[in-house]
Design a protein around this motif. Structure first.
Motif, PDB file in Angstrom:
ATOM      1  N   LEU A 163     -15.922  22.859  12.549  1.00 49.13           N
ATOM      2  CA  LEU A 163     -16.705  21.866  11.816  1.00 49.13           C
ATOM      3  C   LEU A 163     -18.140  21.826  12.340  1.00 49.13           C
ATOM      4  CD1 LEU A 163     -14.019  19.029  11.598  1.00 49.13           C
ATOM      5  CD2 LEU A 163     -14.866  20.435   9.712  1.00 49.13           C
ATOM      6  N   PHE A 164     -18.287  21.941  13.665  1.00 45.98           N
ATOM      7  CA  PHE A 164     -19.626  22.039  14.254  1.00 45.98           C
ATOM      8  C   PHE A 164     -20.368  23.244  13.692  1.00 45.98           C
ATOM      9  CE2 PHE A 164     -18.802  19.484  18.269  1.00 45.98           C
ATOM     10  CZ  PHE A 164     -19.713  18.502  17.918  1.00 45.98           C
ATOM     11  N   ARG A 165     -19.684  24.356  13.667  1.00 43.65           N
ATOM     12  CA  ARG A 165     -20.286  25.613  13.212  1.00 43.65           C
ATOM     13  C   ARG A 165     -20.800  25.491  11.779  1.00 43.65           C
ATOM     14  NH1 ARG A 165     -15.858  29.726  12.400  1.00 43.65           N
ATOM     15  NH2 ARG A 165     -15.885  28.806  10.321  1.00 43.65           N
ATOM     16  N   ASP A 166     -20.071  24.688  10.982  1.00 46.99           N
ATOM     17  CA  ASP A 166     -20.449  24.515   9.585  1.00 46.99           C
ATOM     18  C   ASP A 166     -21.433  23.369   9.369  1.00 46.99           C
ATOM     19  OD1 ASP A 166     -18.839  26.630   9.083  1.00 46.99           O
ATOM     20  OD2 ASP A 166     -17.249  25.510   8.078  1.00 46.99           O
ATOM     21  N   GLY A 167     -21.943  22.799  10.461  1.00 45.30           N
ATOM     22  CA  GLY A 167     -22.995  21.806  10.334  1.00 45.30           C
ATOM     23  C   GLY A 167     -22.583  20.355  10.408  1.00 45.30           C
ATOM     24  N   ALA A 168     -21.344  20.062  10.783  1.00 50.71           N
ATOM     25  CA  ALA A 168     -20.913  18.671  10.892  1.00 50.71           C
ATOM     26  C   ALA A 168     -21.652  17.973  12.033  1.00 50.71           C
ATOM     27  CB  ALA A 168     -19.406  18.596  11.143  1.00 50.71           C
ATOM     28  N   ARG A 213     -20.764  11.731  13.664  1.00 51.02           N
ATOM     29  CA  ARG A 213     -20.027  11.320  12.472  1.00 51.02           C
ATOM     30  C   ARG A 213     -18.613  11.890  12.472  1.00 51.02           C
ATOM     31  NH1 ARG A 213     -22.386   8.616   8.652  1.00 51.02           N
ATOM     32  NH2 ARG A 213     -20.920   9.364   7.059  1.00 51.02           N
ATOM     33  N   MET A 214     -18.115  12.210  13.680  1.00 50.61           N
ATOM     34  CA  MET A 214     -16.746  12.668  13.842  1.00 50.61           C
ATOM     35  C   MET A 214     -15.995  11.702  14.747  1.00 50.61           C
ATOM     36  SD  MET A 214     -17.347  16.766  14.359  1.00 50.61           S
ATOM     37  CE  MET A 214     -15.595  17.093  14.346  1.00 50.61           C
ATOM     38  N   LEU A 215     -14.766  11.390  14.385  1.00 49.55           N
ATOM     39  CA  LEU A 215     -13.898  10.527  15.187  1.00 49.55           C
ATOM     40  C   LEU A 215     -12.639  11.310  15.523  1.00 49.55           C
ATOM     41  CD1 LEU A 215     -13.112   7.759  16.403  1.00 49.55           C
ATOM     42  CD2 LEU A 215     -12.148   7.164  14.160  1.00 49.55           C
ATOM     43  N   VAL A 216     -12.411  11.512  16.812  1.00 51.86           N
ATOM     44  CA  VAL A 216     -11.205  12.212  17.279  1.00 51.86           C
ATOM     45  C   VAL A 216     -10.445  11.236  18.162  1.00 51.86           C
ATOM     46  CG1 VAL A 216     -10.284  14.213  18.493  1.00 51.86           C
ATOM     47  CG2 VAL A 216     -12.453  14.405  17.249  1.00 51.86           C
ATOM     48  N   GLY A 239     -17.822  24.474  24.944  1.00 51.05           N
ATOM     49  CA  GLY A 239     -19.138  25.063  25.178  1.00 51.05           C
ATOM     50  C   GLY A 239     -20.066  24.934  23.991  1.00 51.05           C
ATOM     51  N   VAL A 240     -19.835  23.900  23.163  1.00 41.49           N
ATOM     52  CA  VAL A 240     -20.656  23.681  21.973  1.00 41.49           C
ATOM     53  C   VAL A 240     -21.619  22.536  22.242  1.00 41.49           C
ATOM     54  CG1 VAL A 240     -20.649  23.119  19.523  1.00 41.49           C
ATOM     55  CG2 VAL A 240     -18.785  24.474  20.495  1.00 41.49           C
ATOM     56  N   GLU A 241     -22.906  22.762  22.011  1.00 43.52           N
ATOM     57  CA  GLU A 241     -23.907  21.736  22.264  1.00 43.52           C
ATOM     58  C   GLU A 241     -23.693  20.542  21.344  1.00 43.52           C
ATOM     59  OE1 GLU A 241     -28.790  21.184  22.374  1.00 43.52           O
ATOM     60  OE2 GLU A 241     -27.879  23.136  21.893  1.00 43.52           O
ATOM     61  N   GLY A 242     -23.723  19.348  21.911  1.00 44.23           N
ATOM     62  CA  GLY A 242     -23.549  18.125  21.136  1.00 44.23           C
ATOM     63  C   GLY A 242     -22.134  17.601  21.111  1.00 44.23           C
ATOM     64  N   HIS A 281     -15.531  13.070   9.289  1.00 43.58           N
ATOM     65  CA  HIS A 281     -14.284  13.723   9.678  1.00 43.58           C
ATOM     66  C   HIS A 281     -13.547  12.844  10.692  1.00 43.58           C
ATOM     67  CE1 HIS A 281     -15.708  17.415   7.755  1.00 43.58           C
ATOM     68  NE2 HIS A 281     -16.851  17.245   8.401  1.00 43.58           N
ATOM     69  N   VAL A 282     -12.305  12.520  10.384  1.00 40.49           N
ATOM     70  CA  VAL A 282     -11.441  11.770  11.297  1.00 40.49           C
ATOM     71  C   VAL A 282     -10.252  12.663  11.631  1.00 40.49           C
ATOM     72  CG1 VAL A 282      -9.979   9.736  11.597  1.00 40.49           C
ATOM     73  CG2 VAL A 282     -12.141   9.550  10.333  1.00 40.49           C
ATOM     74  N   LEU A 283     -10.041  12.899  12.927  1.00 35.65           N
ATOM     75  CA  LEU A 283      -8.946  13.758  13.380  1.00 35.65           C
ATOM     76  C   LEU A 283      -8.076  12.957  14.341  1.00 35.65           C
ATOM     77  CD1 LEU A 283     -11.881  15.542  13.489  1.00 35.65           C
ATOM     78  CD2 LEU A 283     -10.194  17.381  13.484  1.00 35.65           C
ATOM     79  N   VAL A 284      -6.765  12.976  14.108  1.00 36.92           N
ATOM     80  CA  VAL A 284      -5.843  12.124  14.866  1.00 36.92           C
ATOM     81  C   VAL A 284      -4.724  12.966  15.462  1.00 36.92           C
ATOM     82  CG1 VAL A 284      -4.452  10.028  14.797  1.00 36.92           C
ATOM     83  CG2 VAL A 284      -6.292  10.353  13.117  1.00 36.92           C
TER      84      VAL A 284
END
Length: 350
Positions: free
Chosen positions: A41-46, A50-53, A72-75, A202-205
């Motif tokens: 999702l990061f790679r695609d610009g999310a 605005r993400m809840l895990v 290792g993903v910035e942000g 995006h909400v991931l549970v």
């Protein structure tokens, strides 16, 4: 990892479905799949903010945070990660809801709950177990069944219980930890223009099978402007005492049309004999998804001993001797030994 399992994880990572349900047995790589989906999702610009895990327990939440940090993903540190209850506490603290309702955001301590239950004695709410059970269903927003709509109590006794309970909590300037979810759900329902209802794309549970109906409905509200991914296993639902129902994940597609389903069935953690025994036990439950956990061929065979002693003291001594023998032989590290017992007396006997 066999090709079949790898392709399943790839589909979990890449799908753009609004609703995604993943049924994943123990040791099948569900956390790996979840974190890789976040990375994609990061790679695609999310936007990370605005993400809840989220998950159910603090331990699971810490594990998720650790796994995400390893991407290792910035942000990634900007992702909203934690338990549902910690998120609810943050939301209520940011709003004026608690102040307007006269509530104080102080968690009721465990020993204080004992006094609470004692003070409710003799008010027509039954014995100590009945009062504790009613307290749990209060924390579930009075949704005893998976088909119930969480909200205001319908039963007259429940309404009286809630009235007295809230008065007690206001007087003692405290809140129940479990109360945070119903309070947040009420706040979001009563405030449809709240920015939190559109805060996440995006909400991931994780461990979705451990959530009660109120927690599930809350997540639906938080995800109404984006996607919802749930991962869990109905065979591992162990929180029925807090009104978590396995039907929450097994019937997810009924309440969420066009759900994309995937499952993970290759266990990379457990020995062969453990998986075989688990499959035999689970097979006796006819009310479940039809799938069988597979074991990775290179996993160890494992050992199971069925022993009996004449007393708890002898049993404790026998198990301690067994552990000492294994440690002395260098078969296993002490930190990888877990002893489970059905009664506290067993622990005292050691």
């Amino acid at each position: 990892m066999v090709q079949d399992n790898r392709s399943r994880i790839e589909r979990i990572v890449e799908t753009n479905a609004t609703f995604l349900r993943v049924l994943a047995g123990p040791g099948t790589g569900k956390t790996y799949a979840l974190t890789r989906r976040v990375a994609r999702l990061f790679r695609d610009g999310a936007a990370p903010e605005r993400m809840l895990v989220c998950t159910f327990t603090r331990t699971a939440a810490r594990d998720l945070e650790t796994e995400l940090s390893h991407l290792g993903v910035e942000g990634v540190d900007k992702i909203n990660t934690g338990t549902i209850h910690s998120f609810c506490f943050h939301l209520l603290a940011q709003s004026d809801d608690l102040e307007l309702t006269g509530r104080v955001p102080r968690a009721l301590l465990s020993f204080e709950e004992c006094f609470l239950l004692e003070d409710l004695k003799g008010m027509g709410f039954g014995g100590i177990r009945d009062r504790r059970k009613r307290l749990q269903v209060f924390n579930a927003a009075w949704a005893r069944l998976q088909t119930d709509d969480p909200g205001w109590p319908q039963d007259p006794v429940d309404r009286t219980f809630q009235l007295i309970l809230l008065g007690w909590l206001r007087f003692h300037e405290a809140m129940l930890i479990g109360e945070l979810v119903p309070e947040t759900l009420r706040y979001l329902r009563d405030n449809p223009l709240s920015p939190y209802r559109r805060a996440f794309d995006h909400v991931l549970v994780d461990e979705y099978q451990d959530l009660n109906r109120a927690e599930q409905v809350l997540l639906d509200l938080l995800a109404e402007g984006g996607t919802l991914t749930v991962i869990g296993d109905e065979d591992q639902s162990i929180y029925s005492f807090k009104y978590a129902h396995r039907e929450g994940i097994s019937q997810f597609a009924i309440f969420h049309p066009n759900t994309h389903d995937e499952d993970l069935i290759e266990c990379r953690r457990c020995p062969h004999i453990i998986v075989e025994m688990a499959n035999e036990l689970i097979a006796t439950n006819g009310n479940r998804e039809s799938r069988t956990l597979r074991v990775r061929p290179e996993n160890p065979e494992g050992e199971v001993y069925v022993l009996q002693w004449r007393s708890i003291e002898e049993e404790a001594g026998g198990i301690a001797e067994f552990i000492r023998t294994r440690l002395d032989a260098g078969d296993i590290e002490a930190g990888r030994i877990l002893v489970l017992a059905p009664r506290r007396q067993f622990g005292y006997a050691t």
